[in-house]
Motif scaffolding. Structure first.
Motif, PDB file in Angstrom:
ATOM      1  N   PRO A  23       0.900  -1.443   0.038  1.00 46.29           N
ATOM      2  CA  PRO A  23      -0.049  -0.010  -0.222  1.00 46.29           C
ATOM      3  C   PRO A  23       0.854   1.266   0.005  1.00 46.29           C
ATOM      4  CG  PRO A  23      -0.991  -1.493   1.471  1.00 46.29           C
ATOM      5  CD  PRO A  23       0.178  -2.370   0.928  1.00 46.29           C
ATOM      6  N   TRP A  24       2.018   1.373   0.833  1.00 42.82           N
ATOM      7  CA  TRP A  24       2.777   2.366   0.813  1.00 42.82           C
ATOM      8  C   TRP A  24       3.709   2.590  -0.584  1.00 42.82           C
ATOM      9  CZ3 TRP A  24       7.639   4.196  -0.061  1.00 42.82           C
ATOM     10  CH2 TRP A  24       8.315   5.397   0.073  1.00 42.82           C
ATOM     11  N   ASP A  25       3.898   1.580  -1.244  1.00 39.43           N
ATOM     12  CA  ASP A  25       4.496   1.930  -2.636  1.00 39.43           C
ATOM     13  C   ASP A  25       3.584   2.453  -3.522  1.00 39.43           C
ATOM     14  OD1 ASP A  25       7.598   0.865  -2.292  1.00 39.43           O
ATOM     15  OD2 ASP A  25       6.458  -0.555  -1.195  1.00 39.43           O
ATOM     16  N   SER A  32       6.450  12.688  -4.311  1.00 35.99           N
ATOM     17  CA  SER A  32       6.546  12.198  -2.689  1.00 35.99           C
ATOM     18  C   SER A  32       7.815  11.446  -2.609  1.00 35.99           C
ATOM     19  CB  SER A  32       5.172  11.272  -2.758  1.00 35.99           C
ATOM     20  OG  SER A  32       5.411   9.864  -3.192  1.00 35.99           O
ATOM     21  N   ILE A  33       8.421  10.875  -3.353  1.00 31.93           N
ATOM     22  CA  ILE A  33       9.522  10.086  -2.956  1.00 31.93           C
ATOM     23  C   ILE A  33      10.923  11.023  -3.334  1.00 31.93           C
ATOM     24  CG2 ILE A  33       8.609   7.978  -3.329  1.00 31.93           C
ATOM     25  CD1 ILE A  33      10.196   7.609  -6.102  1.00 31.93           C
ATOM     26  N   GLU A  40      18.633   9.668   0.421  1.00 30.23           N
ATOM     27  CA  GLU A  40      19.620   8.659   0.264  1.00 30.23           C
ATOM     28  C   GLU A  40      20.939   9.142  -0.299  1.00 30.23           C
ATOM     29  OE1 GLU A  40      19.166   5.740   1.193  1.00 30.23           O
ATOM     30  OE2 GLU A  40      16.964   5.515   1.273  1.00 30.23           O
ATOM     31  N   ALA A  41      20.967  10.214  -1.308  1.00 27.80           N
ATOM     32  CA  ALA A  41      22.218  10.727  -1.827  1.00 27.80           C
ATOM     33  C   ALA A  41      23.066  11.304  -0.743  1.00 27.80           C
ATOM     34  CB  ALA A  41      21.864  11.855  -2.787  1.00 27.80           C
ATOM     35  N   TYR A  42      22.734  11.834   0.449  1.00 24.18           N
ATOM     36  CA  TYR A  42      23.142  12.213   1.386  1.00 24.18           C
ATOM     37  C   TYR A  42      23.934  11.180   2.315  1.00 24.18           C
ATOM     38  CZ  TYR A  42      21.719  17.209   0.647  1.00 24.18           C
ATOM     39  OH  TYR A  42      21.680  18.544   0.153  1.00 24.18           O
ATOM     40  N   GLU A  43      23.206  10.033   2.304  1.00 20.46           N
ATOM     41  CA  GLU A  43      23.666   8.961   2.935  1.00 20.46           C
ATOM     42  C   GLU A  43      24.874   8.193   2.318  1.00 20.46           C
ATOM     43  OE1 GLU A  43      20.331   6.576   4.040  1.00 20.46           O
ATOM     44  OE2 GLU A  43      19.481   7.774   5.625  1.00 20.46           O
ATOM     45  N   VAL A  44      24.720   8.275   0.922  1.00 23.73           N
ATOM     46  CA  VAL A  44      26.021   7.788   0.207  1.00 23.73           C
ATOM     47  C   VAL A  44      27.135   8.632   0.435  1.00 23.73           C
ATOM     48  CG1 VAL A  44      26.920   7.858  -2.040  1.00 23.73           C
ATOM     49  CG2 VAL A  44      24.604   6.697  -1.666  1.00 23.73           C
ATOM     50  N   GLN A  66      15.991   3.922  -5.806  1.00 22.47           N
ATOM     51  CA  GLN A  66      15.037   5.227  -5.886  1.00 22.47           C
ATOM     52  C   GLN A  66      15.063   5.227  -7.387  1.00 22.47           C
ATOM     53  OE1 GLN A  66      13.906   7.311  -3.675  1.00 22.47           O
ATOM     54  NE2 GLN A  66      14.287   5.539  -2.480  1.00 22.47           N
ATOM     55  N   THR A  67      15.912   5.221  -8.228  1.00 23.13           N
ATOM     56  CA  THR A  67      16.035   5.392  -9.874  1.00 23.13           C
ATOM     57  C   THR A  67      15.086   4.442 -10.343  1.00 23.13           C
ATOM     58  OG1 THR A  67      18.387   5.736  -9.795  1.00 23.13           O
ATOM     59  CG2 THR A  67      17.307   4.975 -11.896  1.00 23.13           C
ATOM     60  N   VAL A  68      15.057   2.978 -10.076  1.00 22.09           N
ATOM     61  CA  VAL A  68      13.778   2.005 -10.292  1.00 22.09           C
ATOM     62  C   VAL A  68      12.542   2.280  -9.944  1.00 22.09           C
ATOM     63  CG1 VAL A  68      13.416  -0.245  -9.745  1.00 22.09           C
ATOM     64  CG2 VAL A  68      15.799   0.030 -10.228  1.00 22.09           C
ATOM     65  N   PHE A  69      12.668   3.003  -8.695  1.00 19.23           N
ATOM     66  CA  PHE A  69      11.077   3.426  -8.410  1.00 19.23           C
ATOM     67  C   PHE A  69      10.786   4.391  -9.288  1.00 19.23           C
ATOM     68  CE2 PHE A  69       9.041   3.591  -4.029  1.00 19.23           C
ATOM     69  CZ  PHE A  69       7.530   3.767  -4.795  1.00 19.23           C
TER      70      PHE A  69
END
Length: 257
Positions: A23-25, A32-33, A40-44, A66-69
């Motif tokens: 449901p979330w995805d 929204s993403i 995620e970029a900052y975590e990299v 994220q890219t795949v999303f």
């Protein structure tokens, strides 16, 4: 189990399945993403700064997801597929590296960057973008965007001849800030001009402002945590201390390294 790229695409499709997905995805949209992508970029970047390569492996996987999303949502709307993203980046890399894939030469990394910027400029003009400053994302962090704006202008000769000119501008902006009263409506604008001028100094020293500030943040955090540790030895917290005591401890810690 060993997974491949096709498995990730299939998992993403299942997550977005209207009947059997998550449901979330299913609820997510392109907009929204975006915050998750930035996070995620900052975590990299954080994993690289910490030289934690096990974490980097995981964070790069999160960024790939994220890219795949995005690609999955685009496919559902009939816009493009993940394979089109792969095609686009491969085309771009080949096109922008003629010194590798064609007969252009580049003697060093600086020449590569000059060629890259020239090709990007041609691409912008071909797409109807004629300003030197076109296609610099407005949503970039302000510090990075200032750096990018300045680099673009420098590429066409609108730049200080050396770092001394950039320093003179910083001093000019400092003087303008100091002349203003604390409640002046112009203060924010002048402080912004000062920050922008300081980015020019950093750039002229061939440094990148986000990286310079991250390093300063890390140093400040390390030293203040050490102040907290020294206070804890005295049975105190920062709230139970005062500026004079904390500043004294700060100087002691600063002199250690």
């Amino acid at each position: 189990m060993s997974y491949q790229m096709d498995d990730l695409l299939a998992i993403m499709a299942r997550l977005r399945d209207p009947e059997h997905g998550c449901p979330w995805d299913i609820k997510q949209t392109f907009s929204s993403i975006v915050p998750y992508t930035l996070e995620e970029a900052y975590e990299v970047a954080d994993a690289i700064e910490r030289q934690s390569y096990d974490d980097l492996k995981d964070e790069l996987g999160d960024l790939l997801f994220q890219t795949v999303f995005y690609a999955r949502m685009a496919e559902e709307e009939g816009r493009f597929q993940f394979s089109d993203c792969v095609q686009a980046i491969c085309d771009k890399l080949v096109r922008r590296h003629p010194h590798v894939f064609a007969d252009t030469t580049a003697d060093d990394a600086d020449q590569v960057l000059q060629n890259w910027e020239a090709l990007k400029s041609e691409e912008r003009k071909a797409s109807g973008q004629h300003s030197v400053l076109d296609n610099i994302p407005a949503a970039m962090p302000a510090l990075s965007r200032a750096y990018k704006l300045q680099k673009r202008c420098a590429n066409v000769g609108f730049d200080w001849s050396d770092v001394n000119g950039a320093w003179d501008k910083v001093k000019e902006e400092v003087a303008e800030v100091e002349e203003l009263p604390a409640d002046s409506p112009e203060l924010a604008e002048e402080l912004g001009d000062l920050l922008f001028a300081l980015v020019n100094v950093i750039r002229k020293h061939k440094l990148e402002p986000e990286g310079v500030l991250r390093q300063a943040n890390s140093k400040f955090e390390r030293r203040f945590r050490a102040v907290e540790e020294e206070l804890a030895k005295l049975g105190k917290t920062p709230q139970q201390s005062d500026l004079a005591e904390m500043d004294g401890l700060w100087e002691l810690i600063k002199n250690r390294n």
